[in-house]
Design a protein around this motif. Sequence first.
Motif, PDB file in Angstrom:
ATOM      1  N   VAL A  79       0.756  -1.169  -0.110  1.00 36.98           N
ATOM      2  CA  VAL A  79       0.007   0.036   0.052  1.00 36.98           C
ATOM      3  C   VAL A  79       0.721   1.167  -0.084  1.00 36.98           C
ATOM      4  N   VAL A  80       0.357   2.022  -0.687  1.00 37.97           N
ATOM      5  CA  VAL A  80       1.230   3.574  -0.483  1.00 37.97           C
ATOM      6  C   VAL A  80       0.223   4.589  -0.460  1.00 37.97           C
ATOM      7  N   THR A  81       0.558   5.512   0.136  1.00 37.90           N
ATOM      8  CA  THR A  81      -0.356   6.665   0.755  1.00 37.90           C
ATOM      9  C   THR A  81       0.356   7.931   0.178  1.00 37.90           C
ATOM     10  N   LEU A  82      -0.344   8.532  -1.121  1.00 31.79           N
ATOM     11  CA  LEU A  82       0.362   9.637  -1.563  1.00 31.79           C
ATOM     12  C   LEU A  82      -0.063  11.103  -1.048  1.00 31.79           C
ATOM     13  N   ALA A  83       0.560  11.871  -0.730  1.00 30.53           N
ATOM     14  CA  ALA A  83       0.341  13.183  -0.327  1.00 30.53           C
ATOM     15  C   ALA A  83      -0.265  14.135  -1.414  1.00 30.53           C
ATOM     16  N   PRO A  84      -0.824  15.251  -0.887  1.00 33.05           N
ATOM     17  CA  PRO A  84      -1.476  16.008  -1.954  1.00 33.05           C
ATOM     18  C   PRO A  84      -0.251  16.434  -2.962  1.00 33.05           C
ATOM     19  N   GLY A  85      -0.811  16.449  -4.310  1.00 31.38           N
ATOM     20  CA  GLY A  85       0.231  16.858  -5.196  1.00 31.38           C
ATOM     21  C   GLY A  85       1.312  15.664  -5.613  1.00 31.38           C
ATOM     22  N   GLU A  86       1.213  14.483  -4.921  1.00 34.32           N
ATOM     23  CA  GLU A  86       1.856  13.440  -5.513  1.00 34.32           C
ATOM     24  C   GLU A  86       1.037  12.437  -6.201  1.00 34.32           C
ATOM     25  N   GLU A  87       1.453  12.084  -7.325  1.00 40.90           N
ATOM     26  CA  GLU A  87       0.830  11.080  -7.953  1.00 40.90           C
ATOM     27  C   GLU A  87       1.806   9.959  -8.726  1.00 40.90           C
ATOM     28  N   LEU A  88       1.128   8.709  -9.072  1.00 42.05           N
ATOM     29  CA  LEU A  88       1.729   7.655  -9.545  1.00 42.05           C
ATOM     30  C   LEU A  88       0.912   7.307 -10.703  1.00 42.05           C
ATOM     31  N   VAL A  89       1.533   6.762 -11.849  1.00 40.25           N
ATOM     32  CA  VAL A  89       0.827   6.174 -12.836  1.00 40.25           C
ATOM     33  C   VAL A  89       1.054   4.699 -13.029  1.00 40.25           C
ATOM     34  N   VAL A  90       0.001   3.906 -12.820  1.00 40.90           N
ATOM     35  CA  VAL A  90      -0.079   2.505 -12.809  1.00 40.90           C
ATOM     36  C   VAL A  90      -0.955   2.061 -13.870  1.00 40.90           C
ATOM     37  N   ASP A  91      -0.349   1.295 -14.597  1.00 36.60           N
ATOM     38  CA  ASP A  91      -0.900   0.652 -15.699  1.00 36.60           C
ATOM     39  C   ASP A  91      -1.767   1.563 -16.390  1.00 36.60           C
ATOM     40  N   GLY A  92      -1.235   2.853 -16.819  1.00 35.32           N
ATOM     41  CA  GLY A  92      -1.584   4.085 -17.680  1.00 35.32           C
ATOM     42  C   GLY A  92      -2.683   4.706 -16.870  1.00 35.32           C
ATOM     43  N   GLU A  93      -2.922   4.516 -15.648  1.00 33.02           N
ATOM     44  CA  GLU A  93      -4.017   5.638 -14.853  1.00 33.02           C
ATOM     45  C   GLU A  93      -3.082   6.114 -13.791  1.00 33.02           C
ATOM     46  N   THR A  94      -3.416   7.513 -13.813  1.00 32.36           N
ATOM     47  CA  THR A  94      -2.927   8.139 -13.006  1.00 32.36           C
ATOM     48  C   THR A  94      -3.789   8.126 -11.316  1.00 32.36           C
ATOM     49  N   VAL A  95      -2.842   7.694 -10.391  1.00 29.39           N
ATOM     50  CA  VAL A  95      -3.633   7.380  -9.071  1.00 29.39           C
ATOM     51  C   VAL A  95      -2.807   8.434  -8.033  1.00 29.39           C
ATOM     52  N   GLY A  96      -3.708   8.799  -6.900  1.00 35.25           N
ATOM     53  CA  GLY A  96      -3.274   9.550  -5.888  1.00 35.25           C
ATOM     54  C   GLY A  96      -3.875   9.228  -4.422  1.00 35.25           C
ATOM     55  N   GLY A  97      -3.420   9.590  -3.437  1.00 33.57           N
ATOM     56  CA  GLY A  97      -4.119   9.137  -2.109  1.00 33.57           C
ATOM     57  C   GLY A  97      -3.704   7.957  -1.773  1.00 33.57           C
ATOM     58  N   ARG A  98      -4.535   7.130  -1.101  1.00 31.50           N
ATOM     59  CA  ARG A  98      -4.114   5.699  -1.091  1.00 31.50           C
ATOM     60  C   ARG A  98      -4.510   4.737  -2.080  1.00 31.50           C
ATOM     61  N   TYR A  99      -3.357   3.947  -2.390  1.00 32.48           N
ATOM     62  CA  TYR A  99      -3.450   3.233  -3.516  1.00 32.48           C
ATOM     63  C   TYR A  99      -2.964   1.638  -3.044  1.00 32.48           C
ATOM     64  N   VAL A 100      -3.792   0.614  -3.406  1.00 30.33           N
ATOM     65  CA  VAL A 100      -3.374  -0.508  -2.847  1.00 30.33           C
ATOM     66  C   VAL A 100      -2.936  -1.418  -4.209  1.00 30.33           C
ATOM     67  N   PHE A 101      -1.583  -2.011  -4.248  1.00 28.96           N
ATOM     68  CA  PHE A 101      -1.007  -2.577  -5.079  1.00 28.96           C
ATOM     69  C   PHE A 101      -1.376  -4.034  -5.003  1.00 28.96           C
ATOM     70  N   GLY A 102      -1.968  -4.517  -3.879  1.00 24.51           N
ATOM     71  CA  GLY A 102      -2.407  -5.686  -3.576  1.00 24.51           C
ATOM     72  C   GLY A 102      -1.157  -6.618  -3.340  1.00 24.51           C
ATOM     73  N   VAL A 103      -1.526  -7.907  -3.149  1.00 22.39           N
ATOM     74  CA  VAL A 103      -0.703  -9.010  -2.766  1.00 22.39           C
ATOM     75  C   VAL A 103       0.136  -9.492  -4.205  1.00 22.39           C
ATOM     76  N   ILE A 104       1.426  -9.550  -4.197  1.00 20.72           N
ATOM     77  CA  ILE A 104       2.340  -9.741  -5.355  1.00 20.72           C
ATOM     78  C   ILE A 104       2.916 -11.086  -5.055  1.00 20.72           C
ATOM     79  N   PRO A 105       2.799 -11.933  -6.260  1.00 22.34           N
ATOM     80  CA  PRO A 105       3.311 -13.201  -5.919  1.00 22.34           C
ATOM     81  C   PRO A 105       4.860 -13.061  -5.975  1.00 22.34           C
ATOM     82  N   GLU A 106       5.533 -14.321  -5.474  1.00 22.88           N
ATOM     83  CA  GLU A 106       6.830 -14.315  -5.473  1.00 22.88           C
ATOM     84  C   GLU A 106       7.488 -14.236  -6.683  1.00 22.88           C
ATOM     85  N   ARG A 107       8.670 -13.236  -6.885  1.00 21.39           N
ATOM     86  CA  ARG A 107       9.253 -12.783  -8.026  1.00 21.39           C
ATOM     87  C   ARG A 107       8.495 -12.118  -9.069  1.00 21.39           C
ATOM     88  N   GLY A 108       7.112 -11.743  -8.614  1.00 18.09           N
ATOM     89  CA  GLY A 108       6.364 -10.827  -9.508  1.00 18.09           C
ATOM     90  C   GLY A 108       6.697  -9.304  -9.223  1.00 18.09           C
TER      91      GLY A 108
END
Length: 279
Positions: free
Chosen positions: A72-101
């Motif tokens: 999980v990442v919590t982004l502060a106001p003004g902070e953004e990430l682009v995940v799978d082509g979508e811009t996300v902010g605030g609290r974003y859950v990447f989920g459970v990542i498999p081993e070597r994923g």
Amino acid sequence: MAPRATGTPSPAGTADLEAFVRDWEEWHRRHEAARADRHGFLAITGLHWLTEEPQRLPDAPGEWSTGPDGVVVTLAPGEELVVDGETVGGRYVFGVIPERGEIKARWGDAVIEVARRGGNDIVRPRHPDNPVRTGYTGTPAFPPDPRWVVTGRYVPFDAPRPTTVGAVVEGLQHVYDAPARVEFELDGQALSLTVFNGRTPGALLALFTDATSGVTTYPANRSLAIDPPAADGTVVLDFNRAVNLPCAYTKFATCPLPPPENRLPVAIEAGEKDPRRHG
């Protein structure tokens, strides 16, 4: 095993050798280009091990943690990430990542790698202007020689064997399924390598050390990609294409070590050398 040429080569033999060398040079050029990619391993600026306690990283936005919901990442106001082509902010859950994923998010001109290695969730930011990348001048290698192209035999196990190996990170372990071993000869000496599954269906990967390790080649390991076995079970091991793993270049890698049986007692003077010993 192809013998080392002696005497004056025939015109046909000279042409074959020149073609062999050109093919190797083109392969090595592509391999070097991939290694020096803007967001390759040379661009990594940190290896951050996540816990349940949120932490802010010096080379990535947000506060990062892991738990039952995964990373999980919590982004502060003004902070953004682009995940799978979508811009996300605030609290974003990447989920459970498999081993070597891994999941790679964009942050400006950087890539933030979110991955799982050895049962641990990690974050590895990759910045193109990292001095390790911008100062990279290439990896030396032994001259390509047909002597080191060896025909071996694929010997499958009754069932894939879970194989636990160590890592360059102290206390970390990796587990791979080994489908087989490959038996071959060098200078009349019977040898074998336990092999793991490669990057494409049917392909294989061997991690090994030899008598050059720690002398002219990187001490911890080298890797060799092997094409799928032929119908008669033969495989070709071209040690001219033995390469370094990322740990030869960055302290932010979690590279596996070879299984004990893959520590070969011969000097394989082929493939890539230790970049730290050769500038």
